[in-house]
Motif scaffolding. Structure first.
Motif, PDB file in Angstrom:
ATOM      1  N   GLU A  96     -23.170  83.995  -3.886  1.00 55.44           N
ATOM      2  CA  GLU A  96     -22.962  83.514  -2.524  1.00 55.44           C
ATOM      3  C   GLU A  96     -23.979  84.205  -1.624  1.00 55.44           C
ATOM      4  N   GLY A  98     -24.660  85.093   2.189  1.00 54.80           N
ATOM      5  CA  GLY A  98     -23.992  85.153   3.492  1.00 54.80           C
ATOM      6  C   GLY A  98     -22.527  85.542   3.364  1.00 54.80           C
ATOM      7  N   SER A 101     -17.449  87.477   6.630  1.00 47.34           N
ATOM      8  CA  SER A 101     -16.091  88.043   6.591  1.00 47.34           C
ATOM      9  C   SER A 101     -15.584  88.254   5.170  1.00 47.34           C
ATOM     10  N   GLU A 119     -25.223  89.989   1.879  1.00 52.21           N
ATOM     11  CA  GLU A 119     -25.165  89.935   3.344  1.00 52.21           C
ATOM     12  C   GLU A 119     -26.294  90.814   3.882  1.00 52.21           C
ATOM     13  N   ASP A 146     -31.311  90.524   1.672  1.00 52.41           N
ATOM     14  CA  ASP A 146     -31.720  89.246   2.261  1.00 52.41           C
ATOM     15  C   ASP A 146     -31.618  88.163   1.198  1.00 52.41           C
ATOM     16  N   GLY A 147     -30.587  87.363   1.327  1.00 54.10           N
ATOM     17  CA  GLY A 147     -30.306  86.343   0.312  1.00 54.10           C
ATOM     18  C   GLY A 147     -31.212  85.132   0.371  1.00 54.10           C
ATOM     19  N   ILE A 221     -31.266  83.660   7.983  1.00 51.68           N
ATOM     20  CA  ILE A 221     -32.380  84.434   8.537  1.00 51.68           C
ATOM     21  C   ILE A 221     -33.221  84.983   7.391  1.00 51.68           C
TER      22      ILE A 221
HETATM   23  N1  SAH Z   1     -19.245  83.097   3.986  1.00 52.17           N
HETATM   24  C1  SAH Z   1     -18.976  83.663   5.285  1.00 52.17           C
HETATM   25  C2  SAH Z   1     -19.710  82.923   6.378  1.00 52.17           C
HETATM   26  C3  SAH Z   1     -20.299  83.891   7.324  1.00 52.17           C
HETATM   27  S1  SAH Z   1     -21.488  83.212   8.445  1.00 52.17           S
HETATM   28  C4  SAH Z   1     -17.495  83.735   5.543  1.00 52.17           C
HETATM   29  O1  SAH Z   1     -16.709  83.151   4.790  1.00 52.17           O
HETATM   30  O2  SAH Z   1     -17.086  84.401   6.502  1.00 52.17           O
HETATM   31  C5  SAH Z   1     -22.989  83.414   7.541  1.00 52.17           C
HETATM   32  C6  SAH Z   1     -23.359  84.826   7.158  1.00 52.17           C
HETATM   33  O3  SAH Z   1     -24.658  84.738   6.564  1.00 52.17           O
HETATM   34  C7  SAH Z   1     -23.496  85.805   8.307  1.00 52.17           C
HETATM   35  O4  SAH Z   1     -22.710  86.933   8.057  1.00 52.17           O
HETATM   36  C8  SAH Z   1     -24.980  86.160   8.311  1.00 52.17           C
HETATM   37  O5  SAH Z   1     -25.255  87.502   8.691  1.00 52.17           O
HETATM   38  C9  SAH Z   1     -25.358  85.910   6.868  1.00 52.17           C
HETATM   39  N2  SAH Z   1     -26.784  85.683   6.633  1.00 52.17           N
HETATM   40  C10 SAH Z   1     -27.670  84.957   7.360  1.00 52.17           C
HETATM   41  N3  SAH Z   1     -28.891  84.984   6.792  1.00 52.17           N
HETATM   42  C11 SAH Z   1     -28.766  85.744   5.672  1.00 52.17           C
HETATM   43  C12 SAH Z   1     -29.669  86.153   4.648  1.00 52.17           C
HETATM   44  N4  SAH Z   1     -30.961  85.803   4.665  1.00 52.17           N
HETATM   45  N5  SAH Z   1     -29.201  86.929   3.652  1.00 52.17           N
HETATM   46  C13 SAH Z   1     -27.904  87.314   3.599  1.00 52.17           C
HETATM   47  N6  SAH Z   1     -27.001  86.966   4.538  1.00 52.17           N
HETATM   48  C14 SAH Z   1     -27.417  86.182   5.559  1.00 52.17           C
END
Ligand code: SAH
Length: 225
Positions: A96, A98, A101, A119, A146-147, A221
């Protein structure tokens, strides 16, 4: 900070009755996988948001989790989980992108052998890592990274679920899919229409894309090149 007293059972607006109403709503909106719906009814979403928001945790809405980020809407979490599971293939290793939460990870993890979740925001990563540990998840590996570059050292994955939207599908995520593996990803610009896509990898670098409904996600990002 999440609600640390871990009231998993809940009461009133966080009770089983309230959760069951959410499940009914998701069913009426077209979620068909009963195992996924059951998981949604069991997982205490109110513990994945700030205590002040817990009474709203079983509404079908995204909610703020700090740092400009949101916990995804329950419908979307159910939909992405359902799409990830719609395959004959056993989900041995799943990524996954991001974590946020941790709610999507918590819903998906019971269906897979090993779930890696990455994350990029450190306090979110730390908070969620602790929450998932306290809730007893043993097959979720949380990483601060950084995913948008995937997670090369653990690839290939049977599925990759991305919960933030890039403008275009990162090539590297496709390359980290196993043959027969699927990428579930929202794609498009902020403020305009993003579309949920499922891209399946076939032999010889052949990919098939199926586009689903319009969605709204925070941006994916990319930190470095
Ligand atoms: N799956 C989460 C959704 C959170 S919103 C949930 O169930 O709550 C998306 C998340 O992606 C944010 O926390 C943001 O910081 C993260 N994110 C954005 N770009 C990212 C990246 N390049 N690598 C890792 N996380 C990232």
């Amino acid at each position: 900070m999440y609600n640390r007293n871990l009231d998993i059972q809940g009461s009133g607006m966080t009770s089983q009755r309230t959760r069951d109403r959410l499940v009914q709503l998701l069913r009426s909106k077209g979620i068909e996988d009963e195992a996924v719906l059951h998981m949604i009814s069991k997982i205490p979403r109110h513990l994945f948001v700030d205590e002040a928001l817990s009474i709203r945790a079983y509404e079908n809405n995204a909610l703020p989790i700090g740092y400009g980020q949101t916990i995804s809407q329950p419908y979307i979490v159910a939909r992405m989980t359902e799409l990830a599971l719609k395959t004959e293939r056993p989900l041995t290793k799943v990524l996954e992108v991001g974590t946020g939460s941790g709610y999507q990870a918590a819903v998906l993890a019971p269906f897979v052998k090993e779930l890696y979740t990455v994350e990029r925001i450190k306090p979110l990563y730390e908070n969620t890592k602790q929450l998932l540990r306290d809730l007893g998840y043993r097959n979720i590996r949380t990483l601060l990274s950084d995913g948008s570059w995937g997670l090369a050292k653990e690839a290939p994955f049977d599925a990759i679920v991305v919960t933030a939207a890039p403008e275009q599908v990162p090539e590297v995520l496709l390359e980290q899919l196993a043959e027969g593996g699927r990428l579930i990803i929202p794609v498009g610009q902020q403020g305009t229409q993003q579309l949920l896509q499922v891209i399946t990898r076939y032999p010889e670098q052949h990919y098939e894309t199926v586009t689903y409904e319009p969605v709204q996600f925070v941006p994916l990002i990319r930190d470095k090149n």
